[in-house]
Scaffold this active site. Sequence first.
Site, mmCIF file in Angstrom:
data_model
loop_
_atom_site.group_PDB
_atom_site.id
_atom_site.type_symbol
_atom_site.label_atom_id
_atom_site.label_comp_id
_atom_site.label_asym_id
_atom_site.label_seq_id
_atom_site.Cartn_x
_atom_site.Cartn_y
_atom_site.Cartn_z
ATOM 1 N N TYR A 27 66.656 44.021 -27.464
ATOM 2 C CA TYR A 27 67.333 43.895 -26.165
ATOM 3 C C TYR A 27 66.455 43.082 -25.233
ATOM 4 O O TYR A 27 65.273 42.865 -25.500
ATOM 5 C CB TYR A 27 67.627 45.275 -25.559
ATOM 6 C CG TYR A 27 66.412 45.990 -25.035
ATOM 7 C CD1 TYR A 27 65.683 46.857 -25.836
ATOM 8 C CD2 TYR A 27 65.982 45.778 -23.724
ATOM 9 C CE1 TYR A 27 64.562 47.506 -25.365
ATOM 10 C CE2 TYR A 27 64.857 46.417 -23.239
ATOM 11 C CZ TYR A 27 64.152 47.289 -24.070
ATOM 12 O OH TYR A 27 63.031 47.907 -23.581
ATOM 13 N N CYS A 28 67.085 42.619 -24.112
ATOM 14 C CA CYS A 28 66.280 41.938 -23.103
ATOM 15 C C CYS A 28 66.729 42.343 -21.712
ATOM 16 O O CYS A 28 66.792 43.528 -21.415
ATOM 17 C CB CYS A 28 66.254 40.435 -23.325
ATOM 18 S SG CYS A 28 67.848 39.653 -23.564
ATOM 19 N N ARG A 29 67.010 41.363 -20.820
ATOM 20 C CA ARG A 29 67.189 41.726 -19.414
ATOM 21 C C ARG A 29 68.559 42.256 -19.076
ATOM 22 O O ARG A 29 68.710 43.343 -18.529
ATOM 23 C CB ARG A 29 66.906 40.511 -18.535
ATOM 24 C CG ARG A 29 65.465 40.105 -18.587
ATOM 25 C CD ARG A 29 65.285 38.682 -18.180
ATOM 26 N NE ARG A 29 63.888 38.276 -18.339
ATOM 27 C CZ ARG A 29 63.486 37.015 -18.432
ATOM 28 N NH1 ARG A 29 64.382 36.030 -18.355
ATOM 29 N NH2 ARG A 29 62.224 36.734 -18.584
#
Lengths: 225, 225
Positions: free
Chosen positions: A179-181
């Site tokens: 996952y990221c932002r």
Amino acid sequence: MASRNRRFKTAIYEQFARLGKAISNPSRLELLDLLGQGPRTVEALAQEAGLGLANTSQHLKALREARLVEAEKNGQYVTYRLADEQVGRFFRSIQTLAEARLAEVGEITRRFLEARQGLQPVGREQLLAKVRDGAVTVLDVRPSEEFRTGHLPGALSVPLKELERRLSELPRDREIIAYCRGRYCVLALEAVELLQAQGFTAFRLEDGVQDWQARGYPVMVEERS
Amino acid sequence: MASRNRRFKTAIYEQFARLGKAISNPSRLELLDLLGQGPRTVEALAQEAGLGLANTSQHLKALREARLVEAEKNGQYVTYRLADEQVGRFFRSIQTLAEARLAEVGEITRRFLEARQGLQPVGREQLLAKVRDGAVTVLDVRPSEEFRTGHLPGALSVPLKELERRLSELPRDREIIAYCRGRYCVLALEAVELLQAQGFTAFRLEDGVQDWQARGYPVMVEERS
DNA sequence: ACATTATTTCAGTATATTCTGAATCACTAT
DNA sequence: ATAGTGATTCAGAATATACTGAAATAATGT
């Protein structure tokens, strides 16, 4: 008398419009979004947003004049940050409104993801279920400062830039969920593509920490060391 | 691949910027604010905002294209309204942010009110106390459609335009406290000046229904007749 | 059909905004 | 002092925006 009232109103709406003007440009919105992830120098911002340096500096000046961001000079670097948390909330409210009112936002996202098929995203509840079963590694691919500011519980931090070098740290016998932002961040997408190409079983979380947090899911903050 | 990501981001931020552009102009913000009080025709908007007709129409088109407002044609009139309640909240969030971050907003307001001294405003709690003592008439000077949409409990509706004609309806032996839309609405100010000139004891409520409602104070809605 | 009224569109001018490369400024390290 | 680096400012070209008056549409009433 009536004209004095008009002048007053005009003056007030002109002030409101300063904020509007500040967010009327895509590049400035991207800069705001980046600054919402944490403070950055001009050069870092220019690079991440794919802008020229002079241009970035000028956009930051505009944001500064609208009092949305603040600059602090240390040595030869100037670090910009959001002026306060309210600005972050304001940015998210633009994002939310755009998602709700502008069908194009969903359209563009859908088409973009479609073009990269085979990347079926995992939902929040799905992730939690997998975590409970214990057969999954949750991977945070943002820069490590951002990880430190707040991350999903139990997540492993391997910034996208270091991923290729650090593949040996990842399990080959378990699913990896990156996952990221947030919804428009592509770091996790790139990570999953890289991992799959290297033979890992990898998926991406449908939305990032931002949405995770916004829905009241727990976020861990790293202890100061 | 990287350039595809960039195009995606640019496209998304361009969408967000549509909203920014829509609110980057003082006149459009005024139109949005007016529409937040209720639907209006183009001519009414032009007149209230002090704009030319062609100009107003063009601004409304811009707002329509950003999906912030909607137009409905009945007969030869076109009625504009906010596209949904979220737009109203968005407008108020701009206002709140401007008040918090732009010192100029407070400055301008302060100077404007200072120039019209002798109009000491009454605060919310002060008003409630006066109402409890029963020695006060609360006067709503907005157009009557707005009164119908929601007003302070017990308030009397006399739109500013009719005030001069209807002075006989007002008590000369009690204080009158006039209010209108919000902090930047000048209807109450004008009403108080008129009333004082006519020998009434009149004050203006410091802020309007908007703020009143925002703080959770009660608002009455007229029954459909 | 014709005039009237509300709204939109068009064309043109004045003004702002955005971006670029070059010049400048401010600090650091040599 | 001087070179090197990050950041800002400047000047200019390309583009977008705002406003105006005139023309075009669209619905209404005579």
